[in-house]
Design an enzyme around this catalytic site. Structure first.
Site, PDB file in Angstrom:
ATOM      1  N   ASN A  23     -21.240 -10.335   7.967  1.00  0.00           N
ATOM      2  CA  ASN A  23     -21.955  -9.656   9.043  1.00  0.00           C
ATOM      3  C   ASN A  23     -23.280  -9.047   8.597  1.00  0.00           C
ATOM      4  O   ASN A  23     -23.976  -8.433   9.395  1.00  0.00           O
ATOM      5  CB  ASN A  23     -21.053  -8.610   9.700  1.00  0.00           C
ATOM      6  CG  ASN A  23     -19.951  -9.274  10.507  1.00  0.00           C
ATOM      7  OD1 ASN A  23     -20.001 -10.476  10.773  1.00  0.00           O
ATOM      8  ND2 ASN A  23     -18.940  -8.498  10.894  1.00  0.00           N
ATOM      9  N   CYS A 119     -15.590 -15.057  17.704  1.00  0.00           N
ATOM     10  CA  CYS A 119     -14.157 -14.883  17.918  1.00  0.00           C
ATOM     11  C   CYS A 119     -13.876 -14.568  19.375  1.00  0.00           C
ATOM     12  O   CYS A 119     -14.631 -13.826  20.015  1.00  0.00           O
ATOM     13  CB  CYS A 119     -13.635 -13.746  17.048  1.00  0.00           C
ATOM     14  SG  CYS A 119     -13.595 -14.171  15.314  1.00  0.00           S
ATOM     15  N   ARG A 124     -17.033  -9.960  25.551  1.00  0.00           N
ATOM     16  CA  ARG A 124     -18.034  -9.723  24.500  1.00  0.00           C
ATOM     17  C   ARG A 124     -19.411  -9.894  25.124  1.00  0.00           C
ATOM     18  O   ARG A 124     -20.041 -10.944  25.025  1.00  0.00           O
ATOM     19  CB  ARG A 124     -17.851 -10.692  23.330  1.00  0.00           C
ATOM     20  CG  ARG A 124     -16.528 -10.559  22.637  1.00  0.00           C
ATOM     21  CD  ARG A 124     -16.502 -11.302  21.328  1.00  0.00           C
ATOM     22  NE  ARG A 124     -17.318 -10.659  20.315  1.00  0.00           N
ATOM     23  CZ  ARG A 124     -17.431 -11.107  19.073  1.00  0.00           C
ATOM     24  NH1 ARG A 124     -16.804 -12.195  18.693  1.00  0.00           N
ATOM     25  NH2 ARG A 124     -18.186 -10.474  18.185  1.00  0.00           N
ATOM     26  N   ILE A 328     -12.245  -1.217  20.504  1.00  0.00           N
ATOM     27  CA  ILE A 328     -13.521  -1.928  20.566  1.00  0.00           C
ATOM     28  C   ILE A 328     -13.428  -3.173  21.448  1.00  0.00           C
ATOM     29  O   ILE A 328     -14.293  -3.417  22.284  1.00  0.00           O
ATOM     30  CB  ILE A 328     -13.996  -2.329  19.141  1.00  0.00           C
ATOM     31  CG1 ILE A 328     -14.049  -1.094  18.221  1.00  0.00           C
ATOM     32  CG2 ILE A 328     -15.353  -3.036  19.190  1.00  0.00           C
ATOM     33  CD1 ILE A 328     -15.050  -0.030  18.636  1.00  0.00           C
ATOM     34  N   ARG A 398     -14.435 -19.488   8.641  1.00  0.00           N
ATOM     35  CA  ARG A 398     -15.656 -18.904   9.235  1.00  0.00           C
ATOM     36  C   ARG A 398     -16.082 -17.660   8.460  1.00  0.00           C
ATOM     37  O   ARG A 398     -17.267 -17.331   8.415  1.00  0.00           O
ATOM     38  CB  ARG A 398     -15.391 -18.466  10.689  1.00  0.00           C
ATOM     39  CG  ARG A 398     -15.511 -19.558  11.726  1.00  0.00           C
ATOM     40  CD  ARG A 398     -15.548 -18.927  13.119  1.00  0.00           C
ATOM     41  NE  ARG A 398     -16.606 -17.938  13.187  1.00  0.00           N
ATOM     42  CZ  ARG A 398     -16.563 -16.816  13.905  1.00  0.00           C
ATOM     43  NH1 ARG A 398     -15.519 -16.543  14.657  1.00  0.00           N
ATOM     44  NH2 ARG A 398     -17.565 -15.957  13.884  1.00  0.00           N
TER      45      ARG A 398
HETATM   46  C1  LIG Z   1     -21.638 -11.178  13.627  1.00  0.00           C
HETATM   47  C2  LIG Z   1     -21.156  -9.778  13.666  1.00  0.00           C
HETATM   48  O1  LIG Z   1     -21.788  -8.876  13.140  1.00  0.00           O
HETATM   49  N1  LIG Z   1     -20.007  -9.579  14.307  1.00  0.00           N
HETATM   50  C3  LIG Z   1     -19.424  -8.250  14.341  1.00  0.00           C
HETATM   51  C4  LIG Z   1     -20.084  -7.459  15.450  1.00  0.00           C
HETATM   52  O2  LIG Z   1     -19.909  -8.196  16.664  1.00  0.00           O
HETATM   53  P1  LIG Z   1     -20.794  -7.778  17.916  1.00  0.00           P
HETATM   54  O3  LIG Z   1     -22.122  -7.318  17.482  1.00  0.00           O
HETATM   55  O4  LIG Z   1     -20.691  -8.907  18.868  1.00  0.00           O
HETATM   56  O5  LIG Z   1     -19.990  -6.535  18.446  1.00  0.00           O
HETATM   57  P2  LIG Z   1     -20.589  -5.315  19.280  1.00  0.00           P
HETATM   58  O6  LIG Z   1     -20.695  -4.149  18.388  1.00  0.00           O
HETATM   59  O7  LIG Z   1     -21.824  -5.778  19.983  1.00  0.00           O
HETATM   60  O8  LIG Z   1     -19.469  -5.132  20.377  1.00  0.00           O
HETATM   61  C5  LIG Z   1     -18.658  -3.992  20.462  1.00  0.00           C
HETATM   62  C6  LIG Z   1     -18.285  -3.749  21.900  1.00  0.00           C
HETATM   63  O9  LIG Z   1     -19.451  -3.492  22.689  1.00  0.00           O
HETATM   64  C7  LIG Z   1     -19.468  -4.317  23.838  1.00  0.00           C
HETATM   65  N2  LIG Z   1     -20.847  -4.751  24.112  1.00  0.00           N
HETATM   66  C8  LIG Z   1     -21.607  -5.212  23.081  1.00  0.00           C
HETATM   67  C9  LIG Z   1     -22.904  -5.666  23.316  1.00  0.00           C
HETATM   68  C10 LIG Z   1     -23.388  -5.655  24.628  1.00  0.00           C
HETATM   69  O10 LIG Z   1     -24.513  -6.058  24.895  1.00  0.00           O
HETATM   70  N3  LIG Z   1     -22.592  -5.169  25.634  1.00  0.00           N
HETATM   71  C11 LIG Z   1     -21.331  -4.708  25.400  1.00  0.00           C
HETATM   72  O11 LIG Z   1     -20.639  -4.291  26.317  1.00  0.00           O
HETATM   73  C12 LIG Z   1     -18.597  -5.540  23.458  1.00  0.00           C
HETATM   74  O12 LIG Z   1     -18.063  -6.160  24.615  1.00  0.00           O
HETATM   75  C13 LIG Z   1     -17.541  -4.910  22.587  1.00  0.00           C
HETATM   76  O13 LIG Z   1     -16.513  -4.383  23.363  1.00  0.00           O
HETATM   77  O14 LIG Z   1     -19.486  -6.179  15.555  1.00  0.00           O
HETATM   78  C14 LIG Z   1     -18.085  -6.223  15.888  1.00  0.00           C
HETATM   79  C15 LIG Z   1     -17.606  -4.789  16.068  1.00  0.00           C
HETATM   80  O15 LIG Z   1     -17.682  -4.100  14.891  1.00  0.00           O
HETATM   81  C16 LIG Z   1     -17.320  -6.967  14.820  1.00  0.00           C
HETATM   82  O16 LIG Z   1     -15.994  -7.145  15.243  1.00  0.00           O
HETATM   83  C17 LIG Z   1     -17.927  -8.345  14.557  1.00  0.00           C
HETATM   84  O17 LIG Z   1     -17.367  -8.899  13.393  1.00  0.00           O
HETATM   85  C1  LIG Z   2     -15.320 -10.742  15.396  1.00  0.00           C
HETATM   86  C2  LIG Z   2     -15.730 -11.286  14.261  1.00  0.00           C
HETATM   87  O1  LIG Z   2     -16.746 -12.104  14.073  1.00  0.00           O
HETATM   88  P1  LIG Z   2     -17.820 -12.672  15.122  1.00  0.00           P
HETATM   89  O2  LIG Z   2     -18.518 -11.498  15.709  1.00  0.00           O
HETATM   90  O3  LIG Z   2     -18.721 -13.472  14.236  1.00  0.00           O
HETATM   91  O4  LIG Z   2     -17.071 -13.475  16.117  1.00  0.00           O
HETATM   92  C3  LIG Z   2     -15.074 -10.975  12.990  1.00  0.00           C
HETATM   93  O5  LIG Z   2     -15.736 -11.180  11.956  1.00  0.00           O
HETATM   94  O6  LIG Z   2     -13.902 -10.555  12.987  1.00  0.00           O
END
Ligand SMILES: CC(=O)N[C@H]1[C@@H](OP(=O)(O)OP(=O)(O)OC[C@H]2O[C@@H](n3ccc(=O)[nH]c3=O)[C@H](O)[C@@H]2O)O[C@H](CO)[C@@H](O)[C@@H]1O
Ligand SMILES: C=C(OP(=O)(O)O)C(=O)O
Length: 421
Positions: A23, A119, A124, A328, A398
Site C-alpha cells: 500500500n 478486494c 468501496r 471500515i 496480490r
Molecule cells: C491500495 C490501498 O492502499 N488499499 C488500502 C486502502 O484502500 P482504500 O484507500 O480503498 O480505502 P479507504 O480508506 O478509501 O476506504 C475506507 C472506507 O471509506 C469509504 N470511502 C472511501 C473513499 C471514498 O471516496 N468514499 C468512501 O466512502 C470506503 O467505502 C471504506 O468504507 O485503505 C484500506 C483501509 O485501510 C485498506 O483496507 C486497503 O488495503
Molecule cells: C483491501 C486490500 O487491498 P486493495 O485496497 O488493494 O483491494 C488489502 O490489501 O487488504
C-alpha cells in the site's frame, strides 16, 4: 488457477524477511508518473501481483518501466506518457489503478478510467477522490462503467474528507502537488504508507506539510522530477508472520527496517505472544495457550482492517470467546464461513463477529474471498490437522511475495500450485 496447499502442525522458526509495503509502492508508482523529468528508482519493491499489474498499467499509458525482480527494484521513466486511458483489462484487477489518475490529469489533461478493482469488501466508494478533483477544477463525467476526468490546469482549494480515506488522501495530495496555489486537505489519512508517499513526493520537489496530523497543506509546484526511494516495510506482511509464530507455537525473527507493528503487537501481547526488539530485528515467540481478544478496526493508529481477517484465525485458536467489530468495510466477514468449514465456531451479526475458541481446525478445501481472507486461511492451515487447500491463490499473490518459499524456509509444509492455462 493458483492454489495453496498447507499441511498443518509445524511450528514456524527462523528469520522471516518482511517485504516492502504493497500500500506504499502502488501510490509511489502512480507518483513516479508525475515526473516529467528524470528516471525514478524504487527499492524494496514487493514482487506481488498488484505490482505486476501496476507495471503493466504504467506501460499501457506510455511509461518505460523495468521491474528487476531479483533486485526488488523498479526503474520508471515517465518522461513521455502517450495514453490517458486506464484500460479495463488491467485497471479492474487491482485497487491501486485509481492512483494513476493524478499523473494522467496533470501530464495529459485527462484520465479515462475504465474500471478500478481491488478486494471485494462491500461498498468501496471513490466519491472523495472525484469530489476533490472537482473542487480543484476538474470536470468529472461518471458514466456507467467509464469515468472521464478532464483537468486543464488545476487550482488549489480546501478539501475535506468525510472519513480519512487512504488512497483518497494520496490521490488528492498528488493532484494538489502540481496544481496552482495552495490546497488544504482536512481529515487526511494518517497511515504510515501515506507518510512514506509524502516523503517520496517531497524528494521529487513537492511542498507538503502536516503529514500525520490529519491536516495536510500542499503548495503546488510547476514540476516534479524522478528520485530514488526505498519502500517502507509492509506492516501487514509483518503482522501475518507474527501471527504465524503465535498460532503455531513458534519463534520468529522479523527482519524489515524500521518495522513497527503498533496496536497489532499490543493485541497479540494481550493474547500471550512475546515480542522483543533486538536492534533492527523484532523477535516474536509464543509458548503458551492463546487468550481471547477484542478487536475494533479503525483507521490508523487503530487496528488495521486488513489484519482483521488473519486475527480472526488467531482468535479461533484462542481459549475463550473473542469479539471483533469491523468498522471500515461493510463486507469483510466472508472468512467466517470458510473457517467454520474447518471447524471454527464464528457467528456474524452485521459488522460484529463472535469467535468461540478454541476449536480444533481440520484441513479442507476453502475459498479465499479476498487477499486478507486468503492469507487468514493459510494461517488456519498452518494450525489445522491434515491438508488445507486454498483457492484462488492469485488473491494471496496480490499482496504477499513468495509466500510459500518464505514460509517453507521457516519450517511450514506449504506449496503453491498452478493448474490450467
Ligand atoms: C491500495 C490501498 O492502499 N488499499 C488500502 C486502502 O484502500 P482504500 O484507500 O480503498 O480505502 P479507504 O480508506 O478509501 O476506504 C475506507 C472506507 O471509506 C469509504 N470511502 C472511501 C473513499 C471514498 O471516496 N468514499 C468512501 O466512502 C470506503 O467505502 C471504506 O468504507 O485503505 C484500506 C483501509 O485501510 C485498506 O483496507 C486497503 O488495503
Ligand atoms: C483491501 C486490500 O487491498 P486493495 O485496497 O488493494 O483491494 C488489502 O490489501 O487488504
Amino acid at each position: 488457477m493458483v492454489r495453496y496447499r498447507v499441511r498443518g502442525g509445524n511450528a514456524l522458526r527462523g528469520t522471516a524477511f518482511i517485504q516492502g509495503a504493497k500500500n506504499a509502492v502502488l501510490p509511489m508508482i502512480g507518483a513516479a508518473l508525475l515526473a516529467a523529468k528524470g528516471r525514478t528508482v524504487l527499492r524494496n519493491v514487493p514482487i506481488i501481483e498488484d505490482v505486476r499489474r501496476a507495471v503493466e498499467l504504467a506501460q499501457s499509458v506510455g511509461a518505460h518501466v523495468e521491474l528487476h525482480e531479483a533486485e526488488r527494484t523498479l526503474v520508471i521513466d515517465a518522461s513521455r506518457l502517450t495514453s490517458a486511458v486506464l484500460p479495463a483489462e488491467i485497471a479492474r484487477r487491482f485497487r491501486g489503478s485509481v492512483l494513476f489518475t493524478p499523473a494522467l490529469m496533470h501530464r495529459l489533461g485527462e484520465a479515462i478510467v475504465e474500471g478500478v478493482g481491488g478486494c471485494n469488501l462491500g461498498s468501496r466508494n471513490l466519491d472523495f477522490h472525484y469530489l476533490g478533483y472537482k473542487r480543484l477544477g476538474a470536470i468529472v463525467d461518471e458514466g456507467e462503467t467509464v469515468i472521464h476526468v478532464k483537468a486543464s490546469g488545476l487550482t488549489g482549494a480546501t478539501l475535506y474528507l468525510d472519513t480519512p480515506s487512504h488512497t483518497g488522501t494520496e490521490n488528492l495530495i498528488m493532484a494538489a502537488s502540481l496544481a496552482n496555489g495552495v490546497t488544504v486537505i482536512e481529515n487526511a489519512a494518517l497511515e504510515p504508507e501515506v507518510l512514506d508517499v509524502i516523503e517520496m513526493l517531497t524528494k521529487m520537489g513537492a511542498r507538503i506539510t502536516g503529514g500525520g496530523t490529519g491536516f495536510i497543506t500542499v503548495e503546488g509546484v510547476d514540476e516534479l522530477h524522478g528520485v530514488e526511494h526505498t519502500v517502507m516495510p509492509d506492516r501487514l506482511d509483518a503482522g501475518v508472520f507474527a501471527m504465524a509464530a503465535a498460532l503455531t507455537g513458534g519463534e520468529l525473527s522479523l527482519v524489515g527496517t524500521g518495522l513497527d507493528l503498533g496496536v497489532v503487537r499490543y493485541k497479540l501481547e494481550q493474547m500471550g505472544v512475546d515480542f522483543a526488539r533486538q536492534g533492527a530485528v523484532l523477535h516474536v515467540k509464543c509458548d503458551r495457550p492463546l487468550r481471547p481478544i477484542n478487536i475494533i478496526t479503525d483507521t490508523y493508529p487503530g487496528f488495521a482492517t486488513d489484519l482483521q481477517s488473519p486475527m480472526m484465525t488467531v482468535a479461533a485458536l484462542a481459549d475463550g470467546v473473542s469479539y471483533i467489530h469491523e468498522r471500515i468495510f461493510d463486507g469483510r466477514f466472508a472468512l467466517a464461513g470458510e473457517l467454520n468449514k474447518m471447524g471454527a465456531r464464528i457467528e456474524v451479526d452485521g459488522s460484529r463477529a463472535v469467535v468461540r475458541g478454541r476449536t480444533p481446525l481440520t484441513g479442507t478445501m476453502v475459498t479465499a474471498h479476498d487477499l486478507r481472507s486468503g492469507i487468514a486461511l493459510v494461517l488456519a492451515g498452518l494450525a489445522a490437522t491434515g491438508e488445507t487447500v486454498i483457492e484462488s491463490g492469485y488473491l494471496i499473490d496480490r499482496g504477499h511475495a513468495y509466500l510459500a518459499d518464505r514460509m517453507r524456509a521457516l519450517g511450514a509444509d506449504i506449496t503453491r500450485e498452478i493448474s490450467g492455462p
